[in-house]
Design an enzyme around this catalytic site. Structure first.
Site, PDB file in Angstrom:
ATOM      1  N   LYS A 113     -18.071  -7.615   6.670  1.00 57.50           N
ATOM      2  CA  LYS A 113     -16.753  -8.131   7.023  1.00 57.50           C
ATOM      3  C   LYS A 113     -16.371  -7.569   8.380  1.00 57.50           C
ATOM      4  O   LYS A 113     -16.648  -6.396   8.664  1.00 57.50           O
ATOM      5  CB  LYS A 113     -15.741  -7.669   5.967  1.00 57.50           C
ATOM      6  CG  LYS A 113     -14.649  -8.679   5.706  1.00 57.50           C
ATOM      7  CD  LYS A 113     -13.806  -8.291   4.530  1.00 57.50           C
ATOM      8  CE  LYS A 113     -12.400  -8.822   4.722  1.00 57.50           C
ATOM      9  NZ  LYS A 113     -11.476  -8.364   3.694  1.00 57.50           N
ATOM     10  N   HIS A 136       0.837  -1.206   0.000  1.00 58.98           N
ATOM     11  CA  HIS A 136       0.000   0.000   0.000  1.00 58.98           C
ATOM     12  C   HIS A 136       0.875   1.261   0.000  1.00 58.98           C
ATOM     13  O   HIS A 136       0.637   2.212  -0.736  1.00 58.98           O
ATOM     14  CB  HIS A 136      -0.899   0.045   1.247  1.00 58.98           C
ATOM     15  CG  HIS A 136      -1.931  -1.039   1.329  1.00 58.98           C
ATOM     16  ND1 HIS A 136      -2.052  -1.889   2.400  1.00 58.98           N
ATOM     17  CD2 HIS A 136      -2.905  -1.410   0.459  1.00 58.98           C
ATOM     18  CE1 HIS A 136      -3.059  -2.721   2.205  1.00 58.98           C
ATOM     19  NE2 HIS A 136      -3.586  -2.454   1.025  1.00 58.98           N
ATOM     20  N   SER A 171      -2.733  -8.007   3.105  1.00 58.51           N
ATOM     21  CA  SER A 171      -3.008  -7.770   4.527  1.00 58.51           C
ATOM     22  C   SER A 171      -3.373  -9.079   5.228  1.00 58.51           C
ATOM     23  O   SER A 171      -3.026  -9.287   6.396  1.00 58.51           O
ATOM     24  CB  SER A 171      -4.163  -6.774   4.679  1.00 58.51           C
ATOM     25  OG  SER A 171      -3.806  -5.523   4.163  1.00 58.51           O
TER      26      SER A 171
HETATM   27  O1  PNS Z   1      -8.672  -3.138   0.490  1.00 59.75           O
HETATM   28  P1  PNS Z   1      -9.959  -3.706  -0.059  1.00 59.75           P
HETATM   29  O2  PNS Z   1     -10.619  -4.584   0.995  1.00 59.75           O
HETATM   30  O3  PNS Z   1      -9.765  -4.418  -1.367  1.00 59.75           O
HETATM   31  O4  PNS Z   1     -10.923  -2.448  -0.332  1.00 59.75           O
HETATM   32  C1  PNS Z   1     -12.241  -2.624  -0.787  1.00 59.75           C
HETATM   33  C2  PNS Z   1     -13.027  -1.331  -0.549  1.00 59.75           C
HETATM   34  C3  PNS Z   1     -13.063  -1.020   0.938  1.00 59.75           C
HETATM   35  C4  PNS Z   1     -12.347  -0.180  -1.288  1.00 59.75           C
HETATM   36  C5  PNS Z   1     -14.481  -1.526  -1.099  1.00 59.75           C
HETATM   37  O5  PNS Z   1     -15.082  -2.605  -0.465  1.00 59.75           O
HETATM   38  C6  PNS Z   1     -15.332  -0.268  -0.916  1.00 59.75           C
HETATM   39  O6  PNS Z   1     -15.256   0.639  -1.719  1.00 59.75           O
HETATM   40  N1  PNS Z   1     -16.135  -0.243   0.189  1.00 59.75           N
HETATM   41  C7  PNS Z   1     -16.961   0.908   0.508  1.00 59.75           C
HETATM   42  C8  PNS Z   1     -18.443   0.633   0.185  1.00 59.75           C
HETATM   43  C9  PNS Z   1     -18.691   0.850  -1.294  1.00 59.75           C
HETATM   44  O7  PNS Z   1     -18.530   1.939  -1.830  1.00 59.75           O
HETATM   45  N2  PNS Z   1     -19.098  -0.228  -1.965  1.00 59.75           N
HETATM   46  C10 PNS Z   1     -19.312  -0.205  -3.388  1.00 59.75           C
HETATM   47  C11 PNS Z   1     -18.011  -0.407  -4.116  1.00 59.75           C
HETATM   48  S1  PNS Z   1     -18.256  -0.809  -5.774  1.00 59.75           S
END
Ligand code: PNS
Length: 161
Positions: free
Chosen positions: A40, A16, A126
């Protein structure tokens, strides 16, 4: 141009940090957004993840950290982001990333740009860090040194396991 770099960061890794450092050279400002995936549970609270990132980004003047429990598209709009930024480790990341990019463009009208991660971090995640730390294995070389103790402490505490 302002990019927003969203993720769970549970915990942030050197992969990251590599993306953020490189993005900080490409964009005027990088807003690192600590978010959560629905349904989650996390080893670290949102505030703990934000705090770890703030510490490891203290030397990058054009990077700042926000945390939110909501929709990425809303956070991007609120922060005035021009683009979303995601790192790609290998081709297996693409299907989900492309789905998320399409959804964010549809709901937020915002494009996603991808940076390919440096090869030394392409096998790092992670979840691997959490697994190693739970077994008290060394995690130096996976995460910034400033947060190694936080990770072991959280594993001992065991929240979200
Ligand atoms: O590090 P990650 O777990 O791959 O990140 C995923 C994340 C947190 C960026 C994604 O789940 C997200 O954007 N969550 C916020 C809720 C949201 O906007 N959902 C629609 C995304 S298409």
């Amino acid at each position: 141009m302002r990019a927003i770099y969203p993720g769970s960061f549970s915990p942030p890794t050197l992969g990251h940090l590599d993306i953020i450092r490189r993005a900080a050279k490409l964009f005027d400002e990088v807003v690192v957004a600590v978010l959560s995936q629905p349904e989650k549970s996390y080893l670290f609270s949102l505030d703990e993840r934000k705090d770890m990132l703030k510490r490891i980004l203290s030397g990058i003047p054009n990077a700042r950290v926000v945390a939110d429990t909501g929709l990425l598209a809303d956070v991007a709009r609120r922060e005035g982001a021009d683009v979303l930024l995601r790192g790609i480790r290998d081709a297996s990341d693409l299907p989900l990333e492309m789905q998320m990019a399409a959804a964010n463009r549809q709901i937020g009208g915002v494009d996603t740009v991808f940076l390919v991660c440096s090869p030394e971090y392409s096998l790092l995640s992670s979840s691997i860090v959490r697994d190693c730390a739970r077994h008290r294995a060394p995690i130096n070389g996976m995460v910034p040194p400033e947060i190694v103790n936080d990770i072991y402490a959280a594993c001992l505490r065991g929240v979200g396991l």
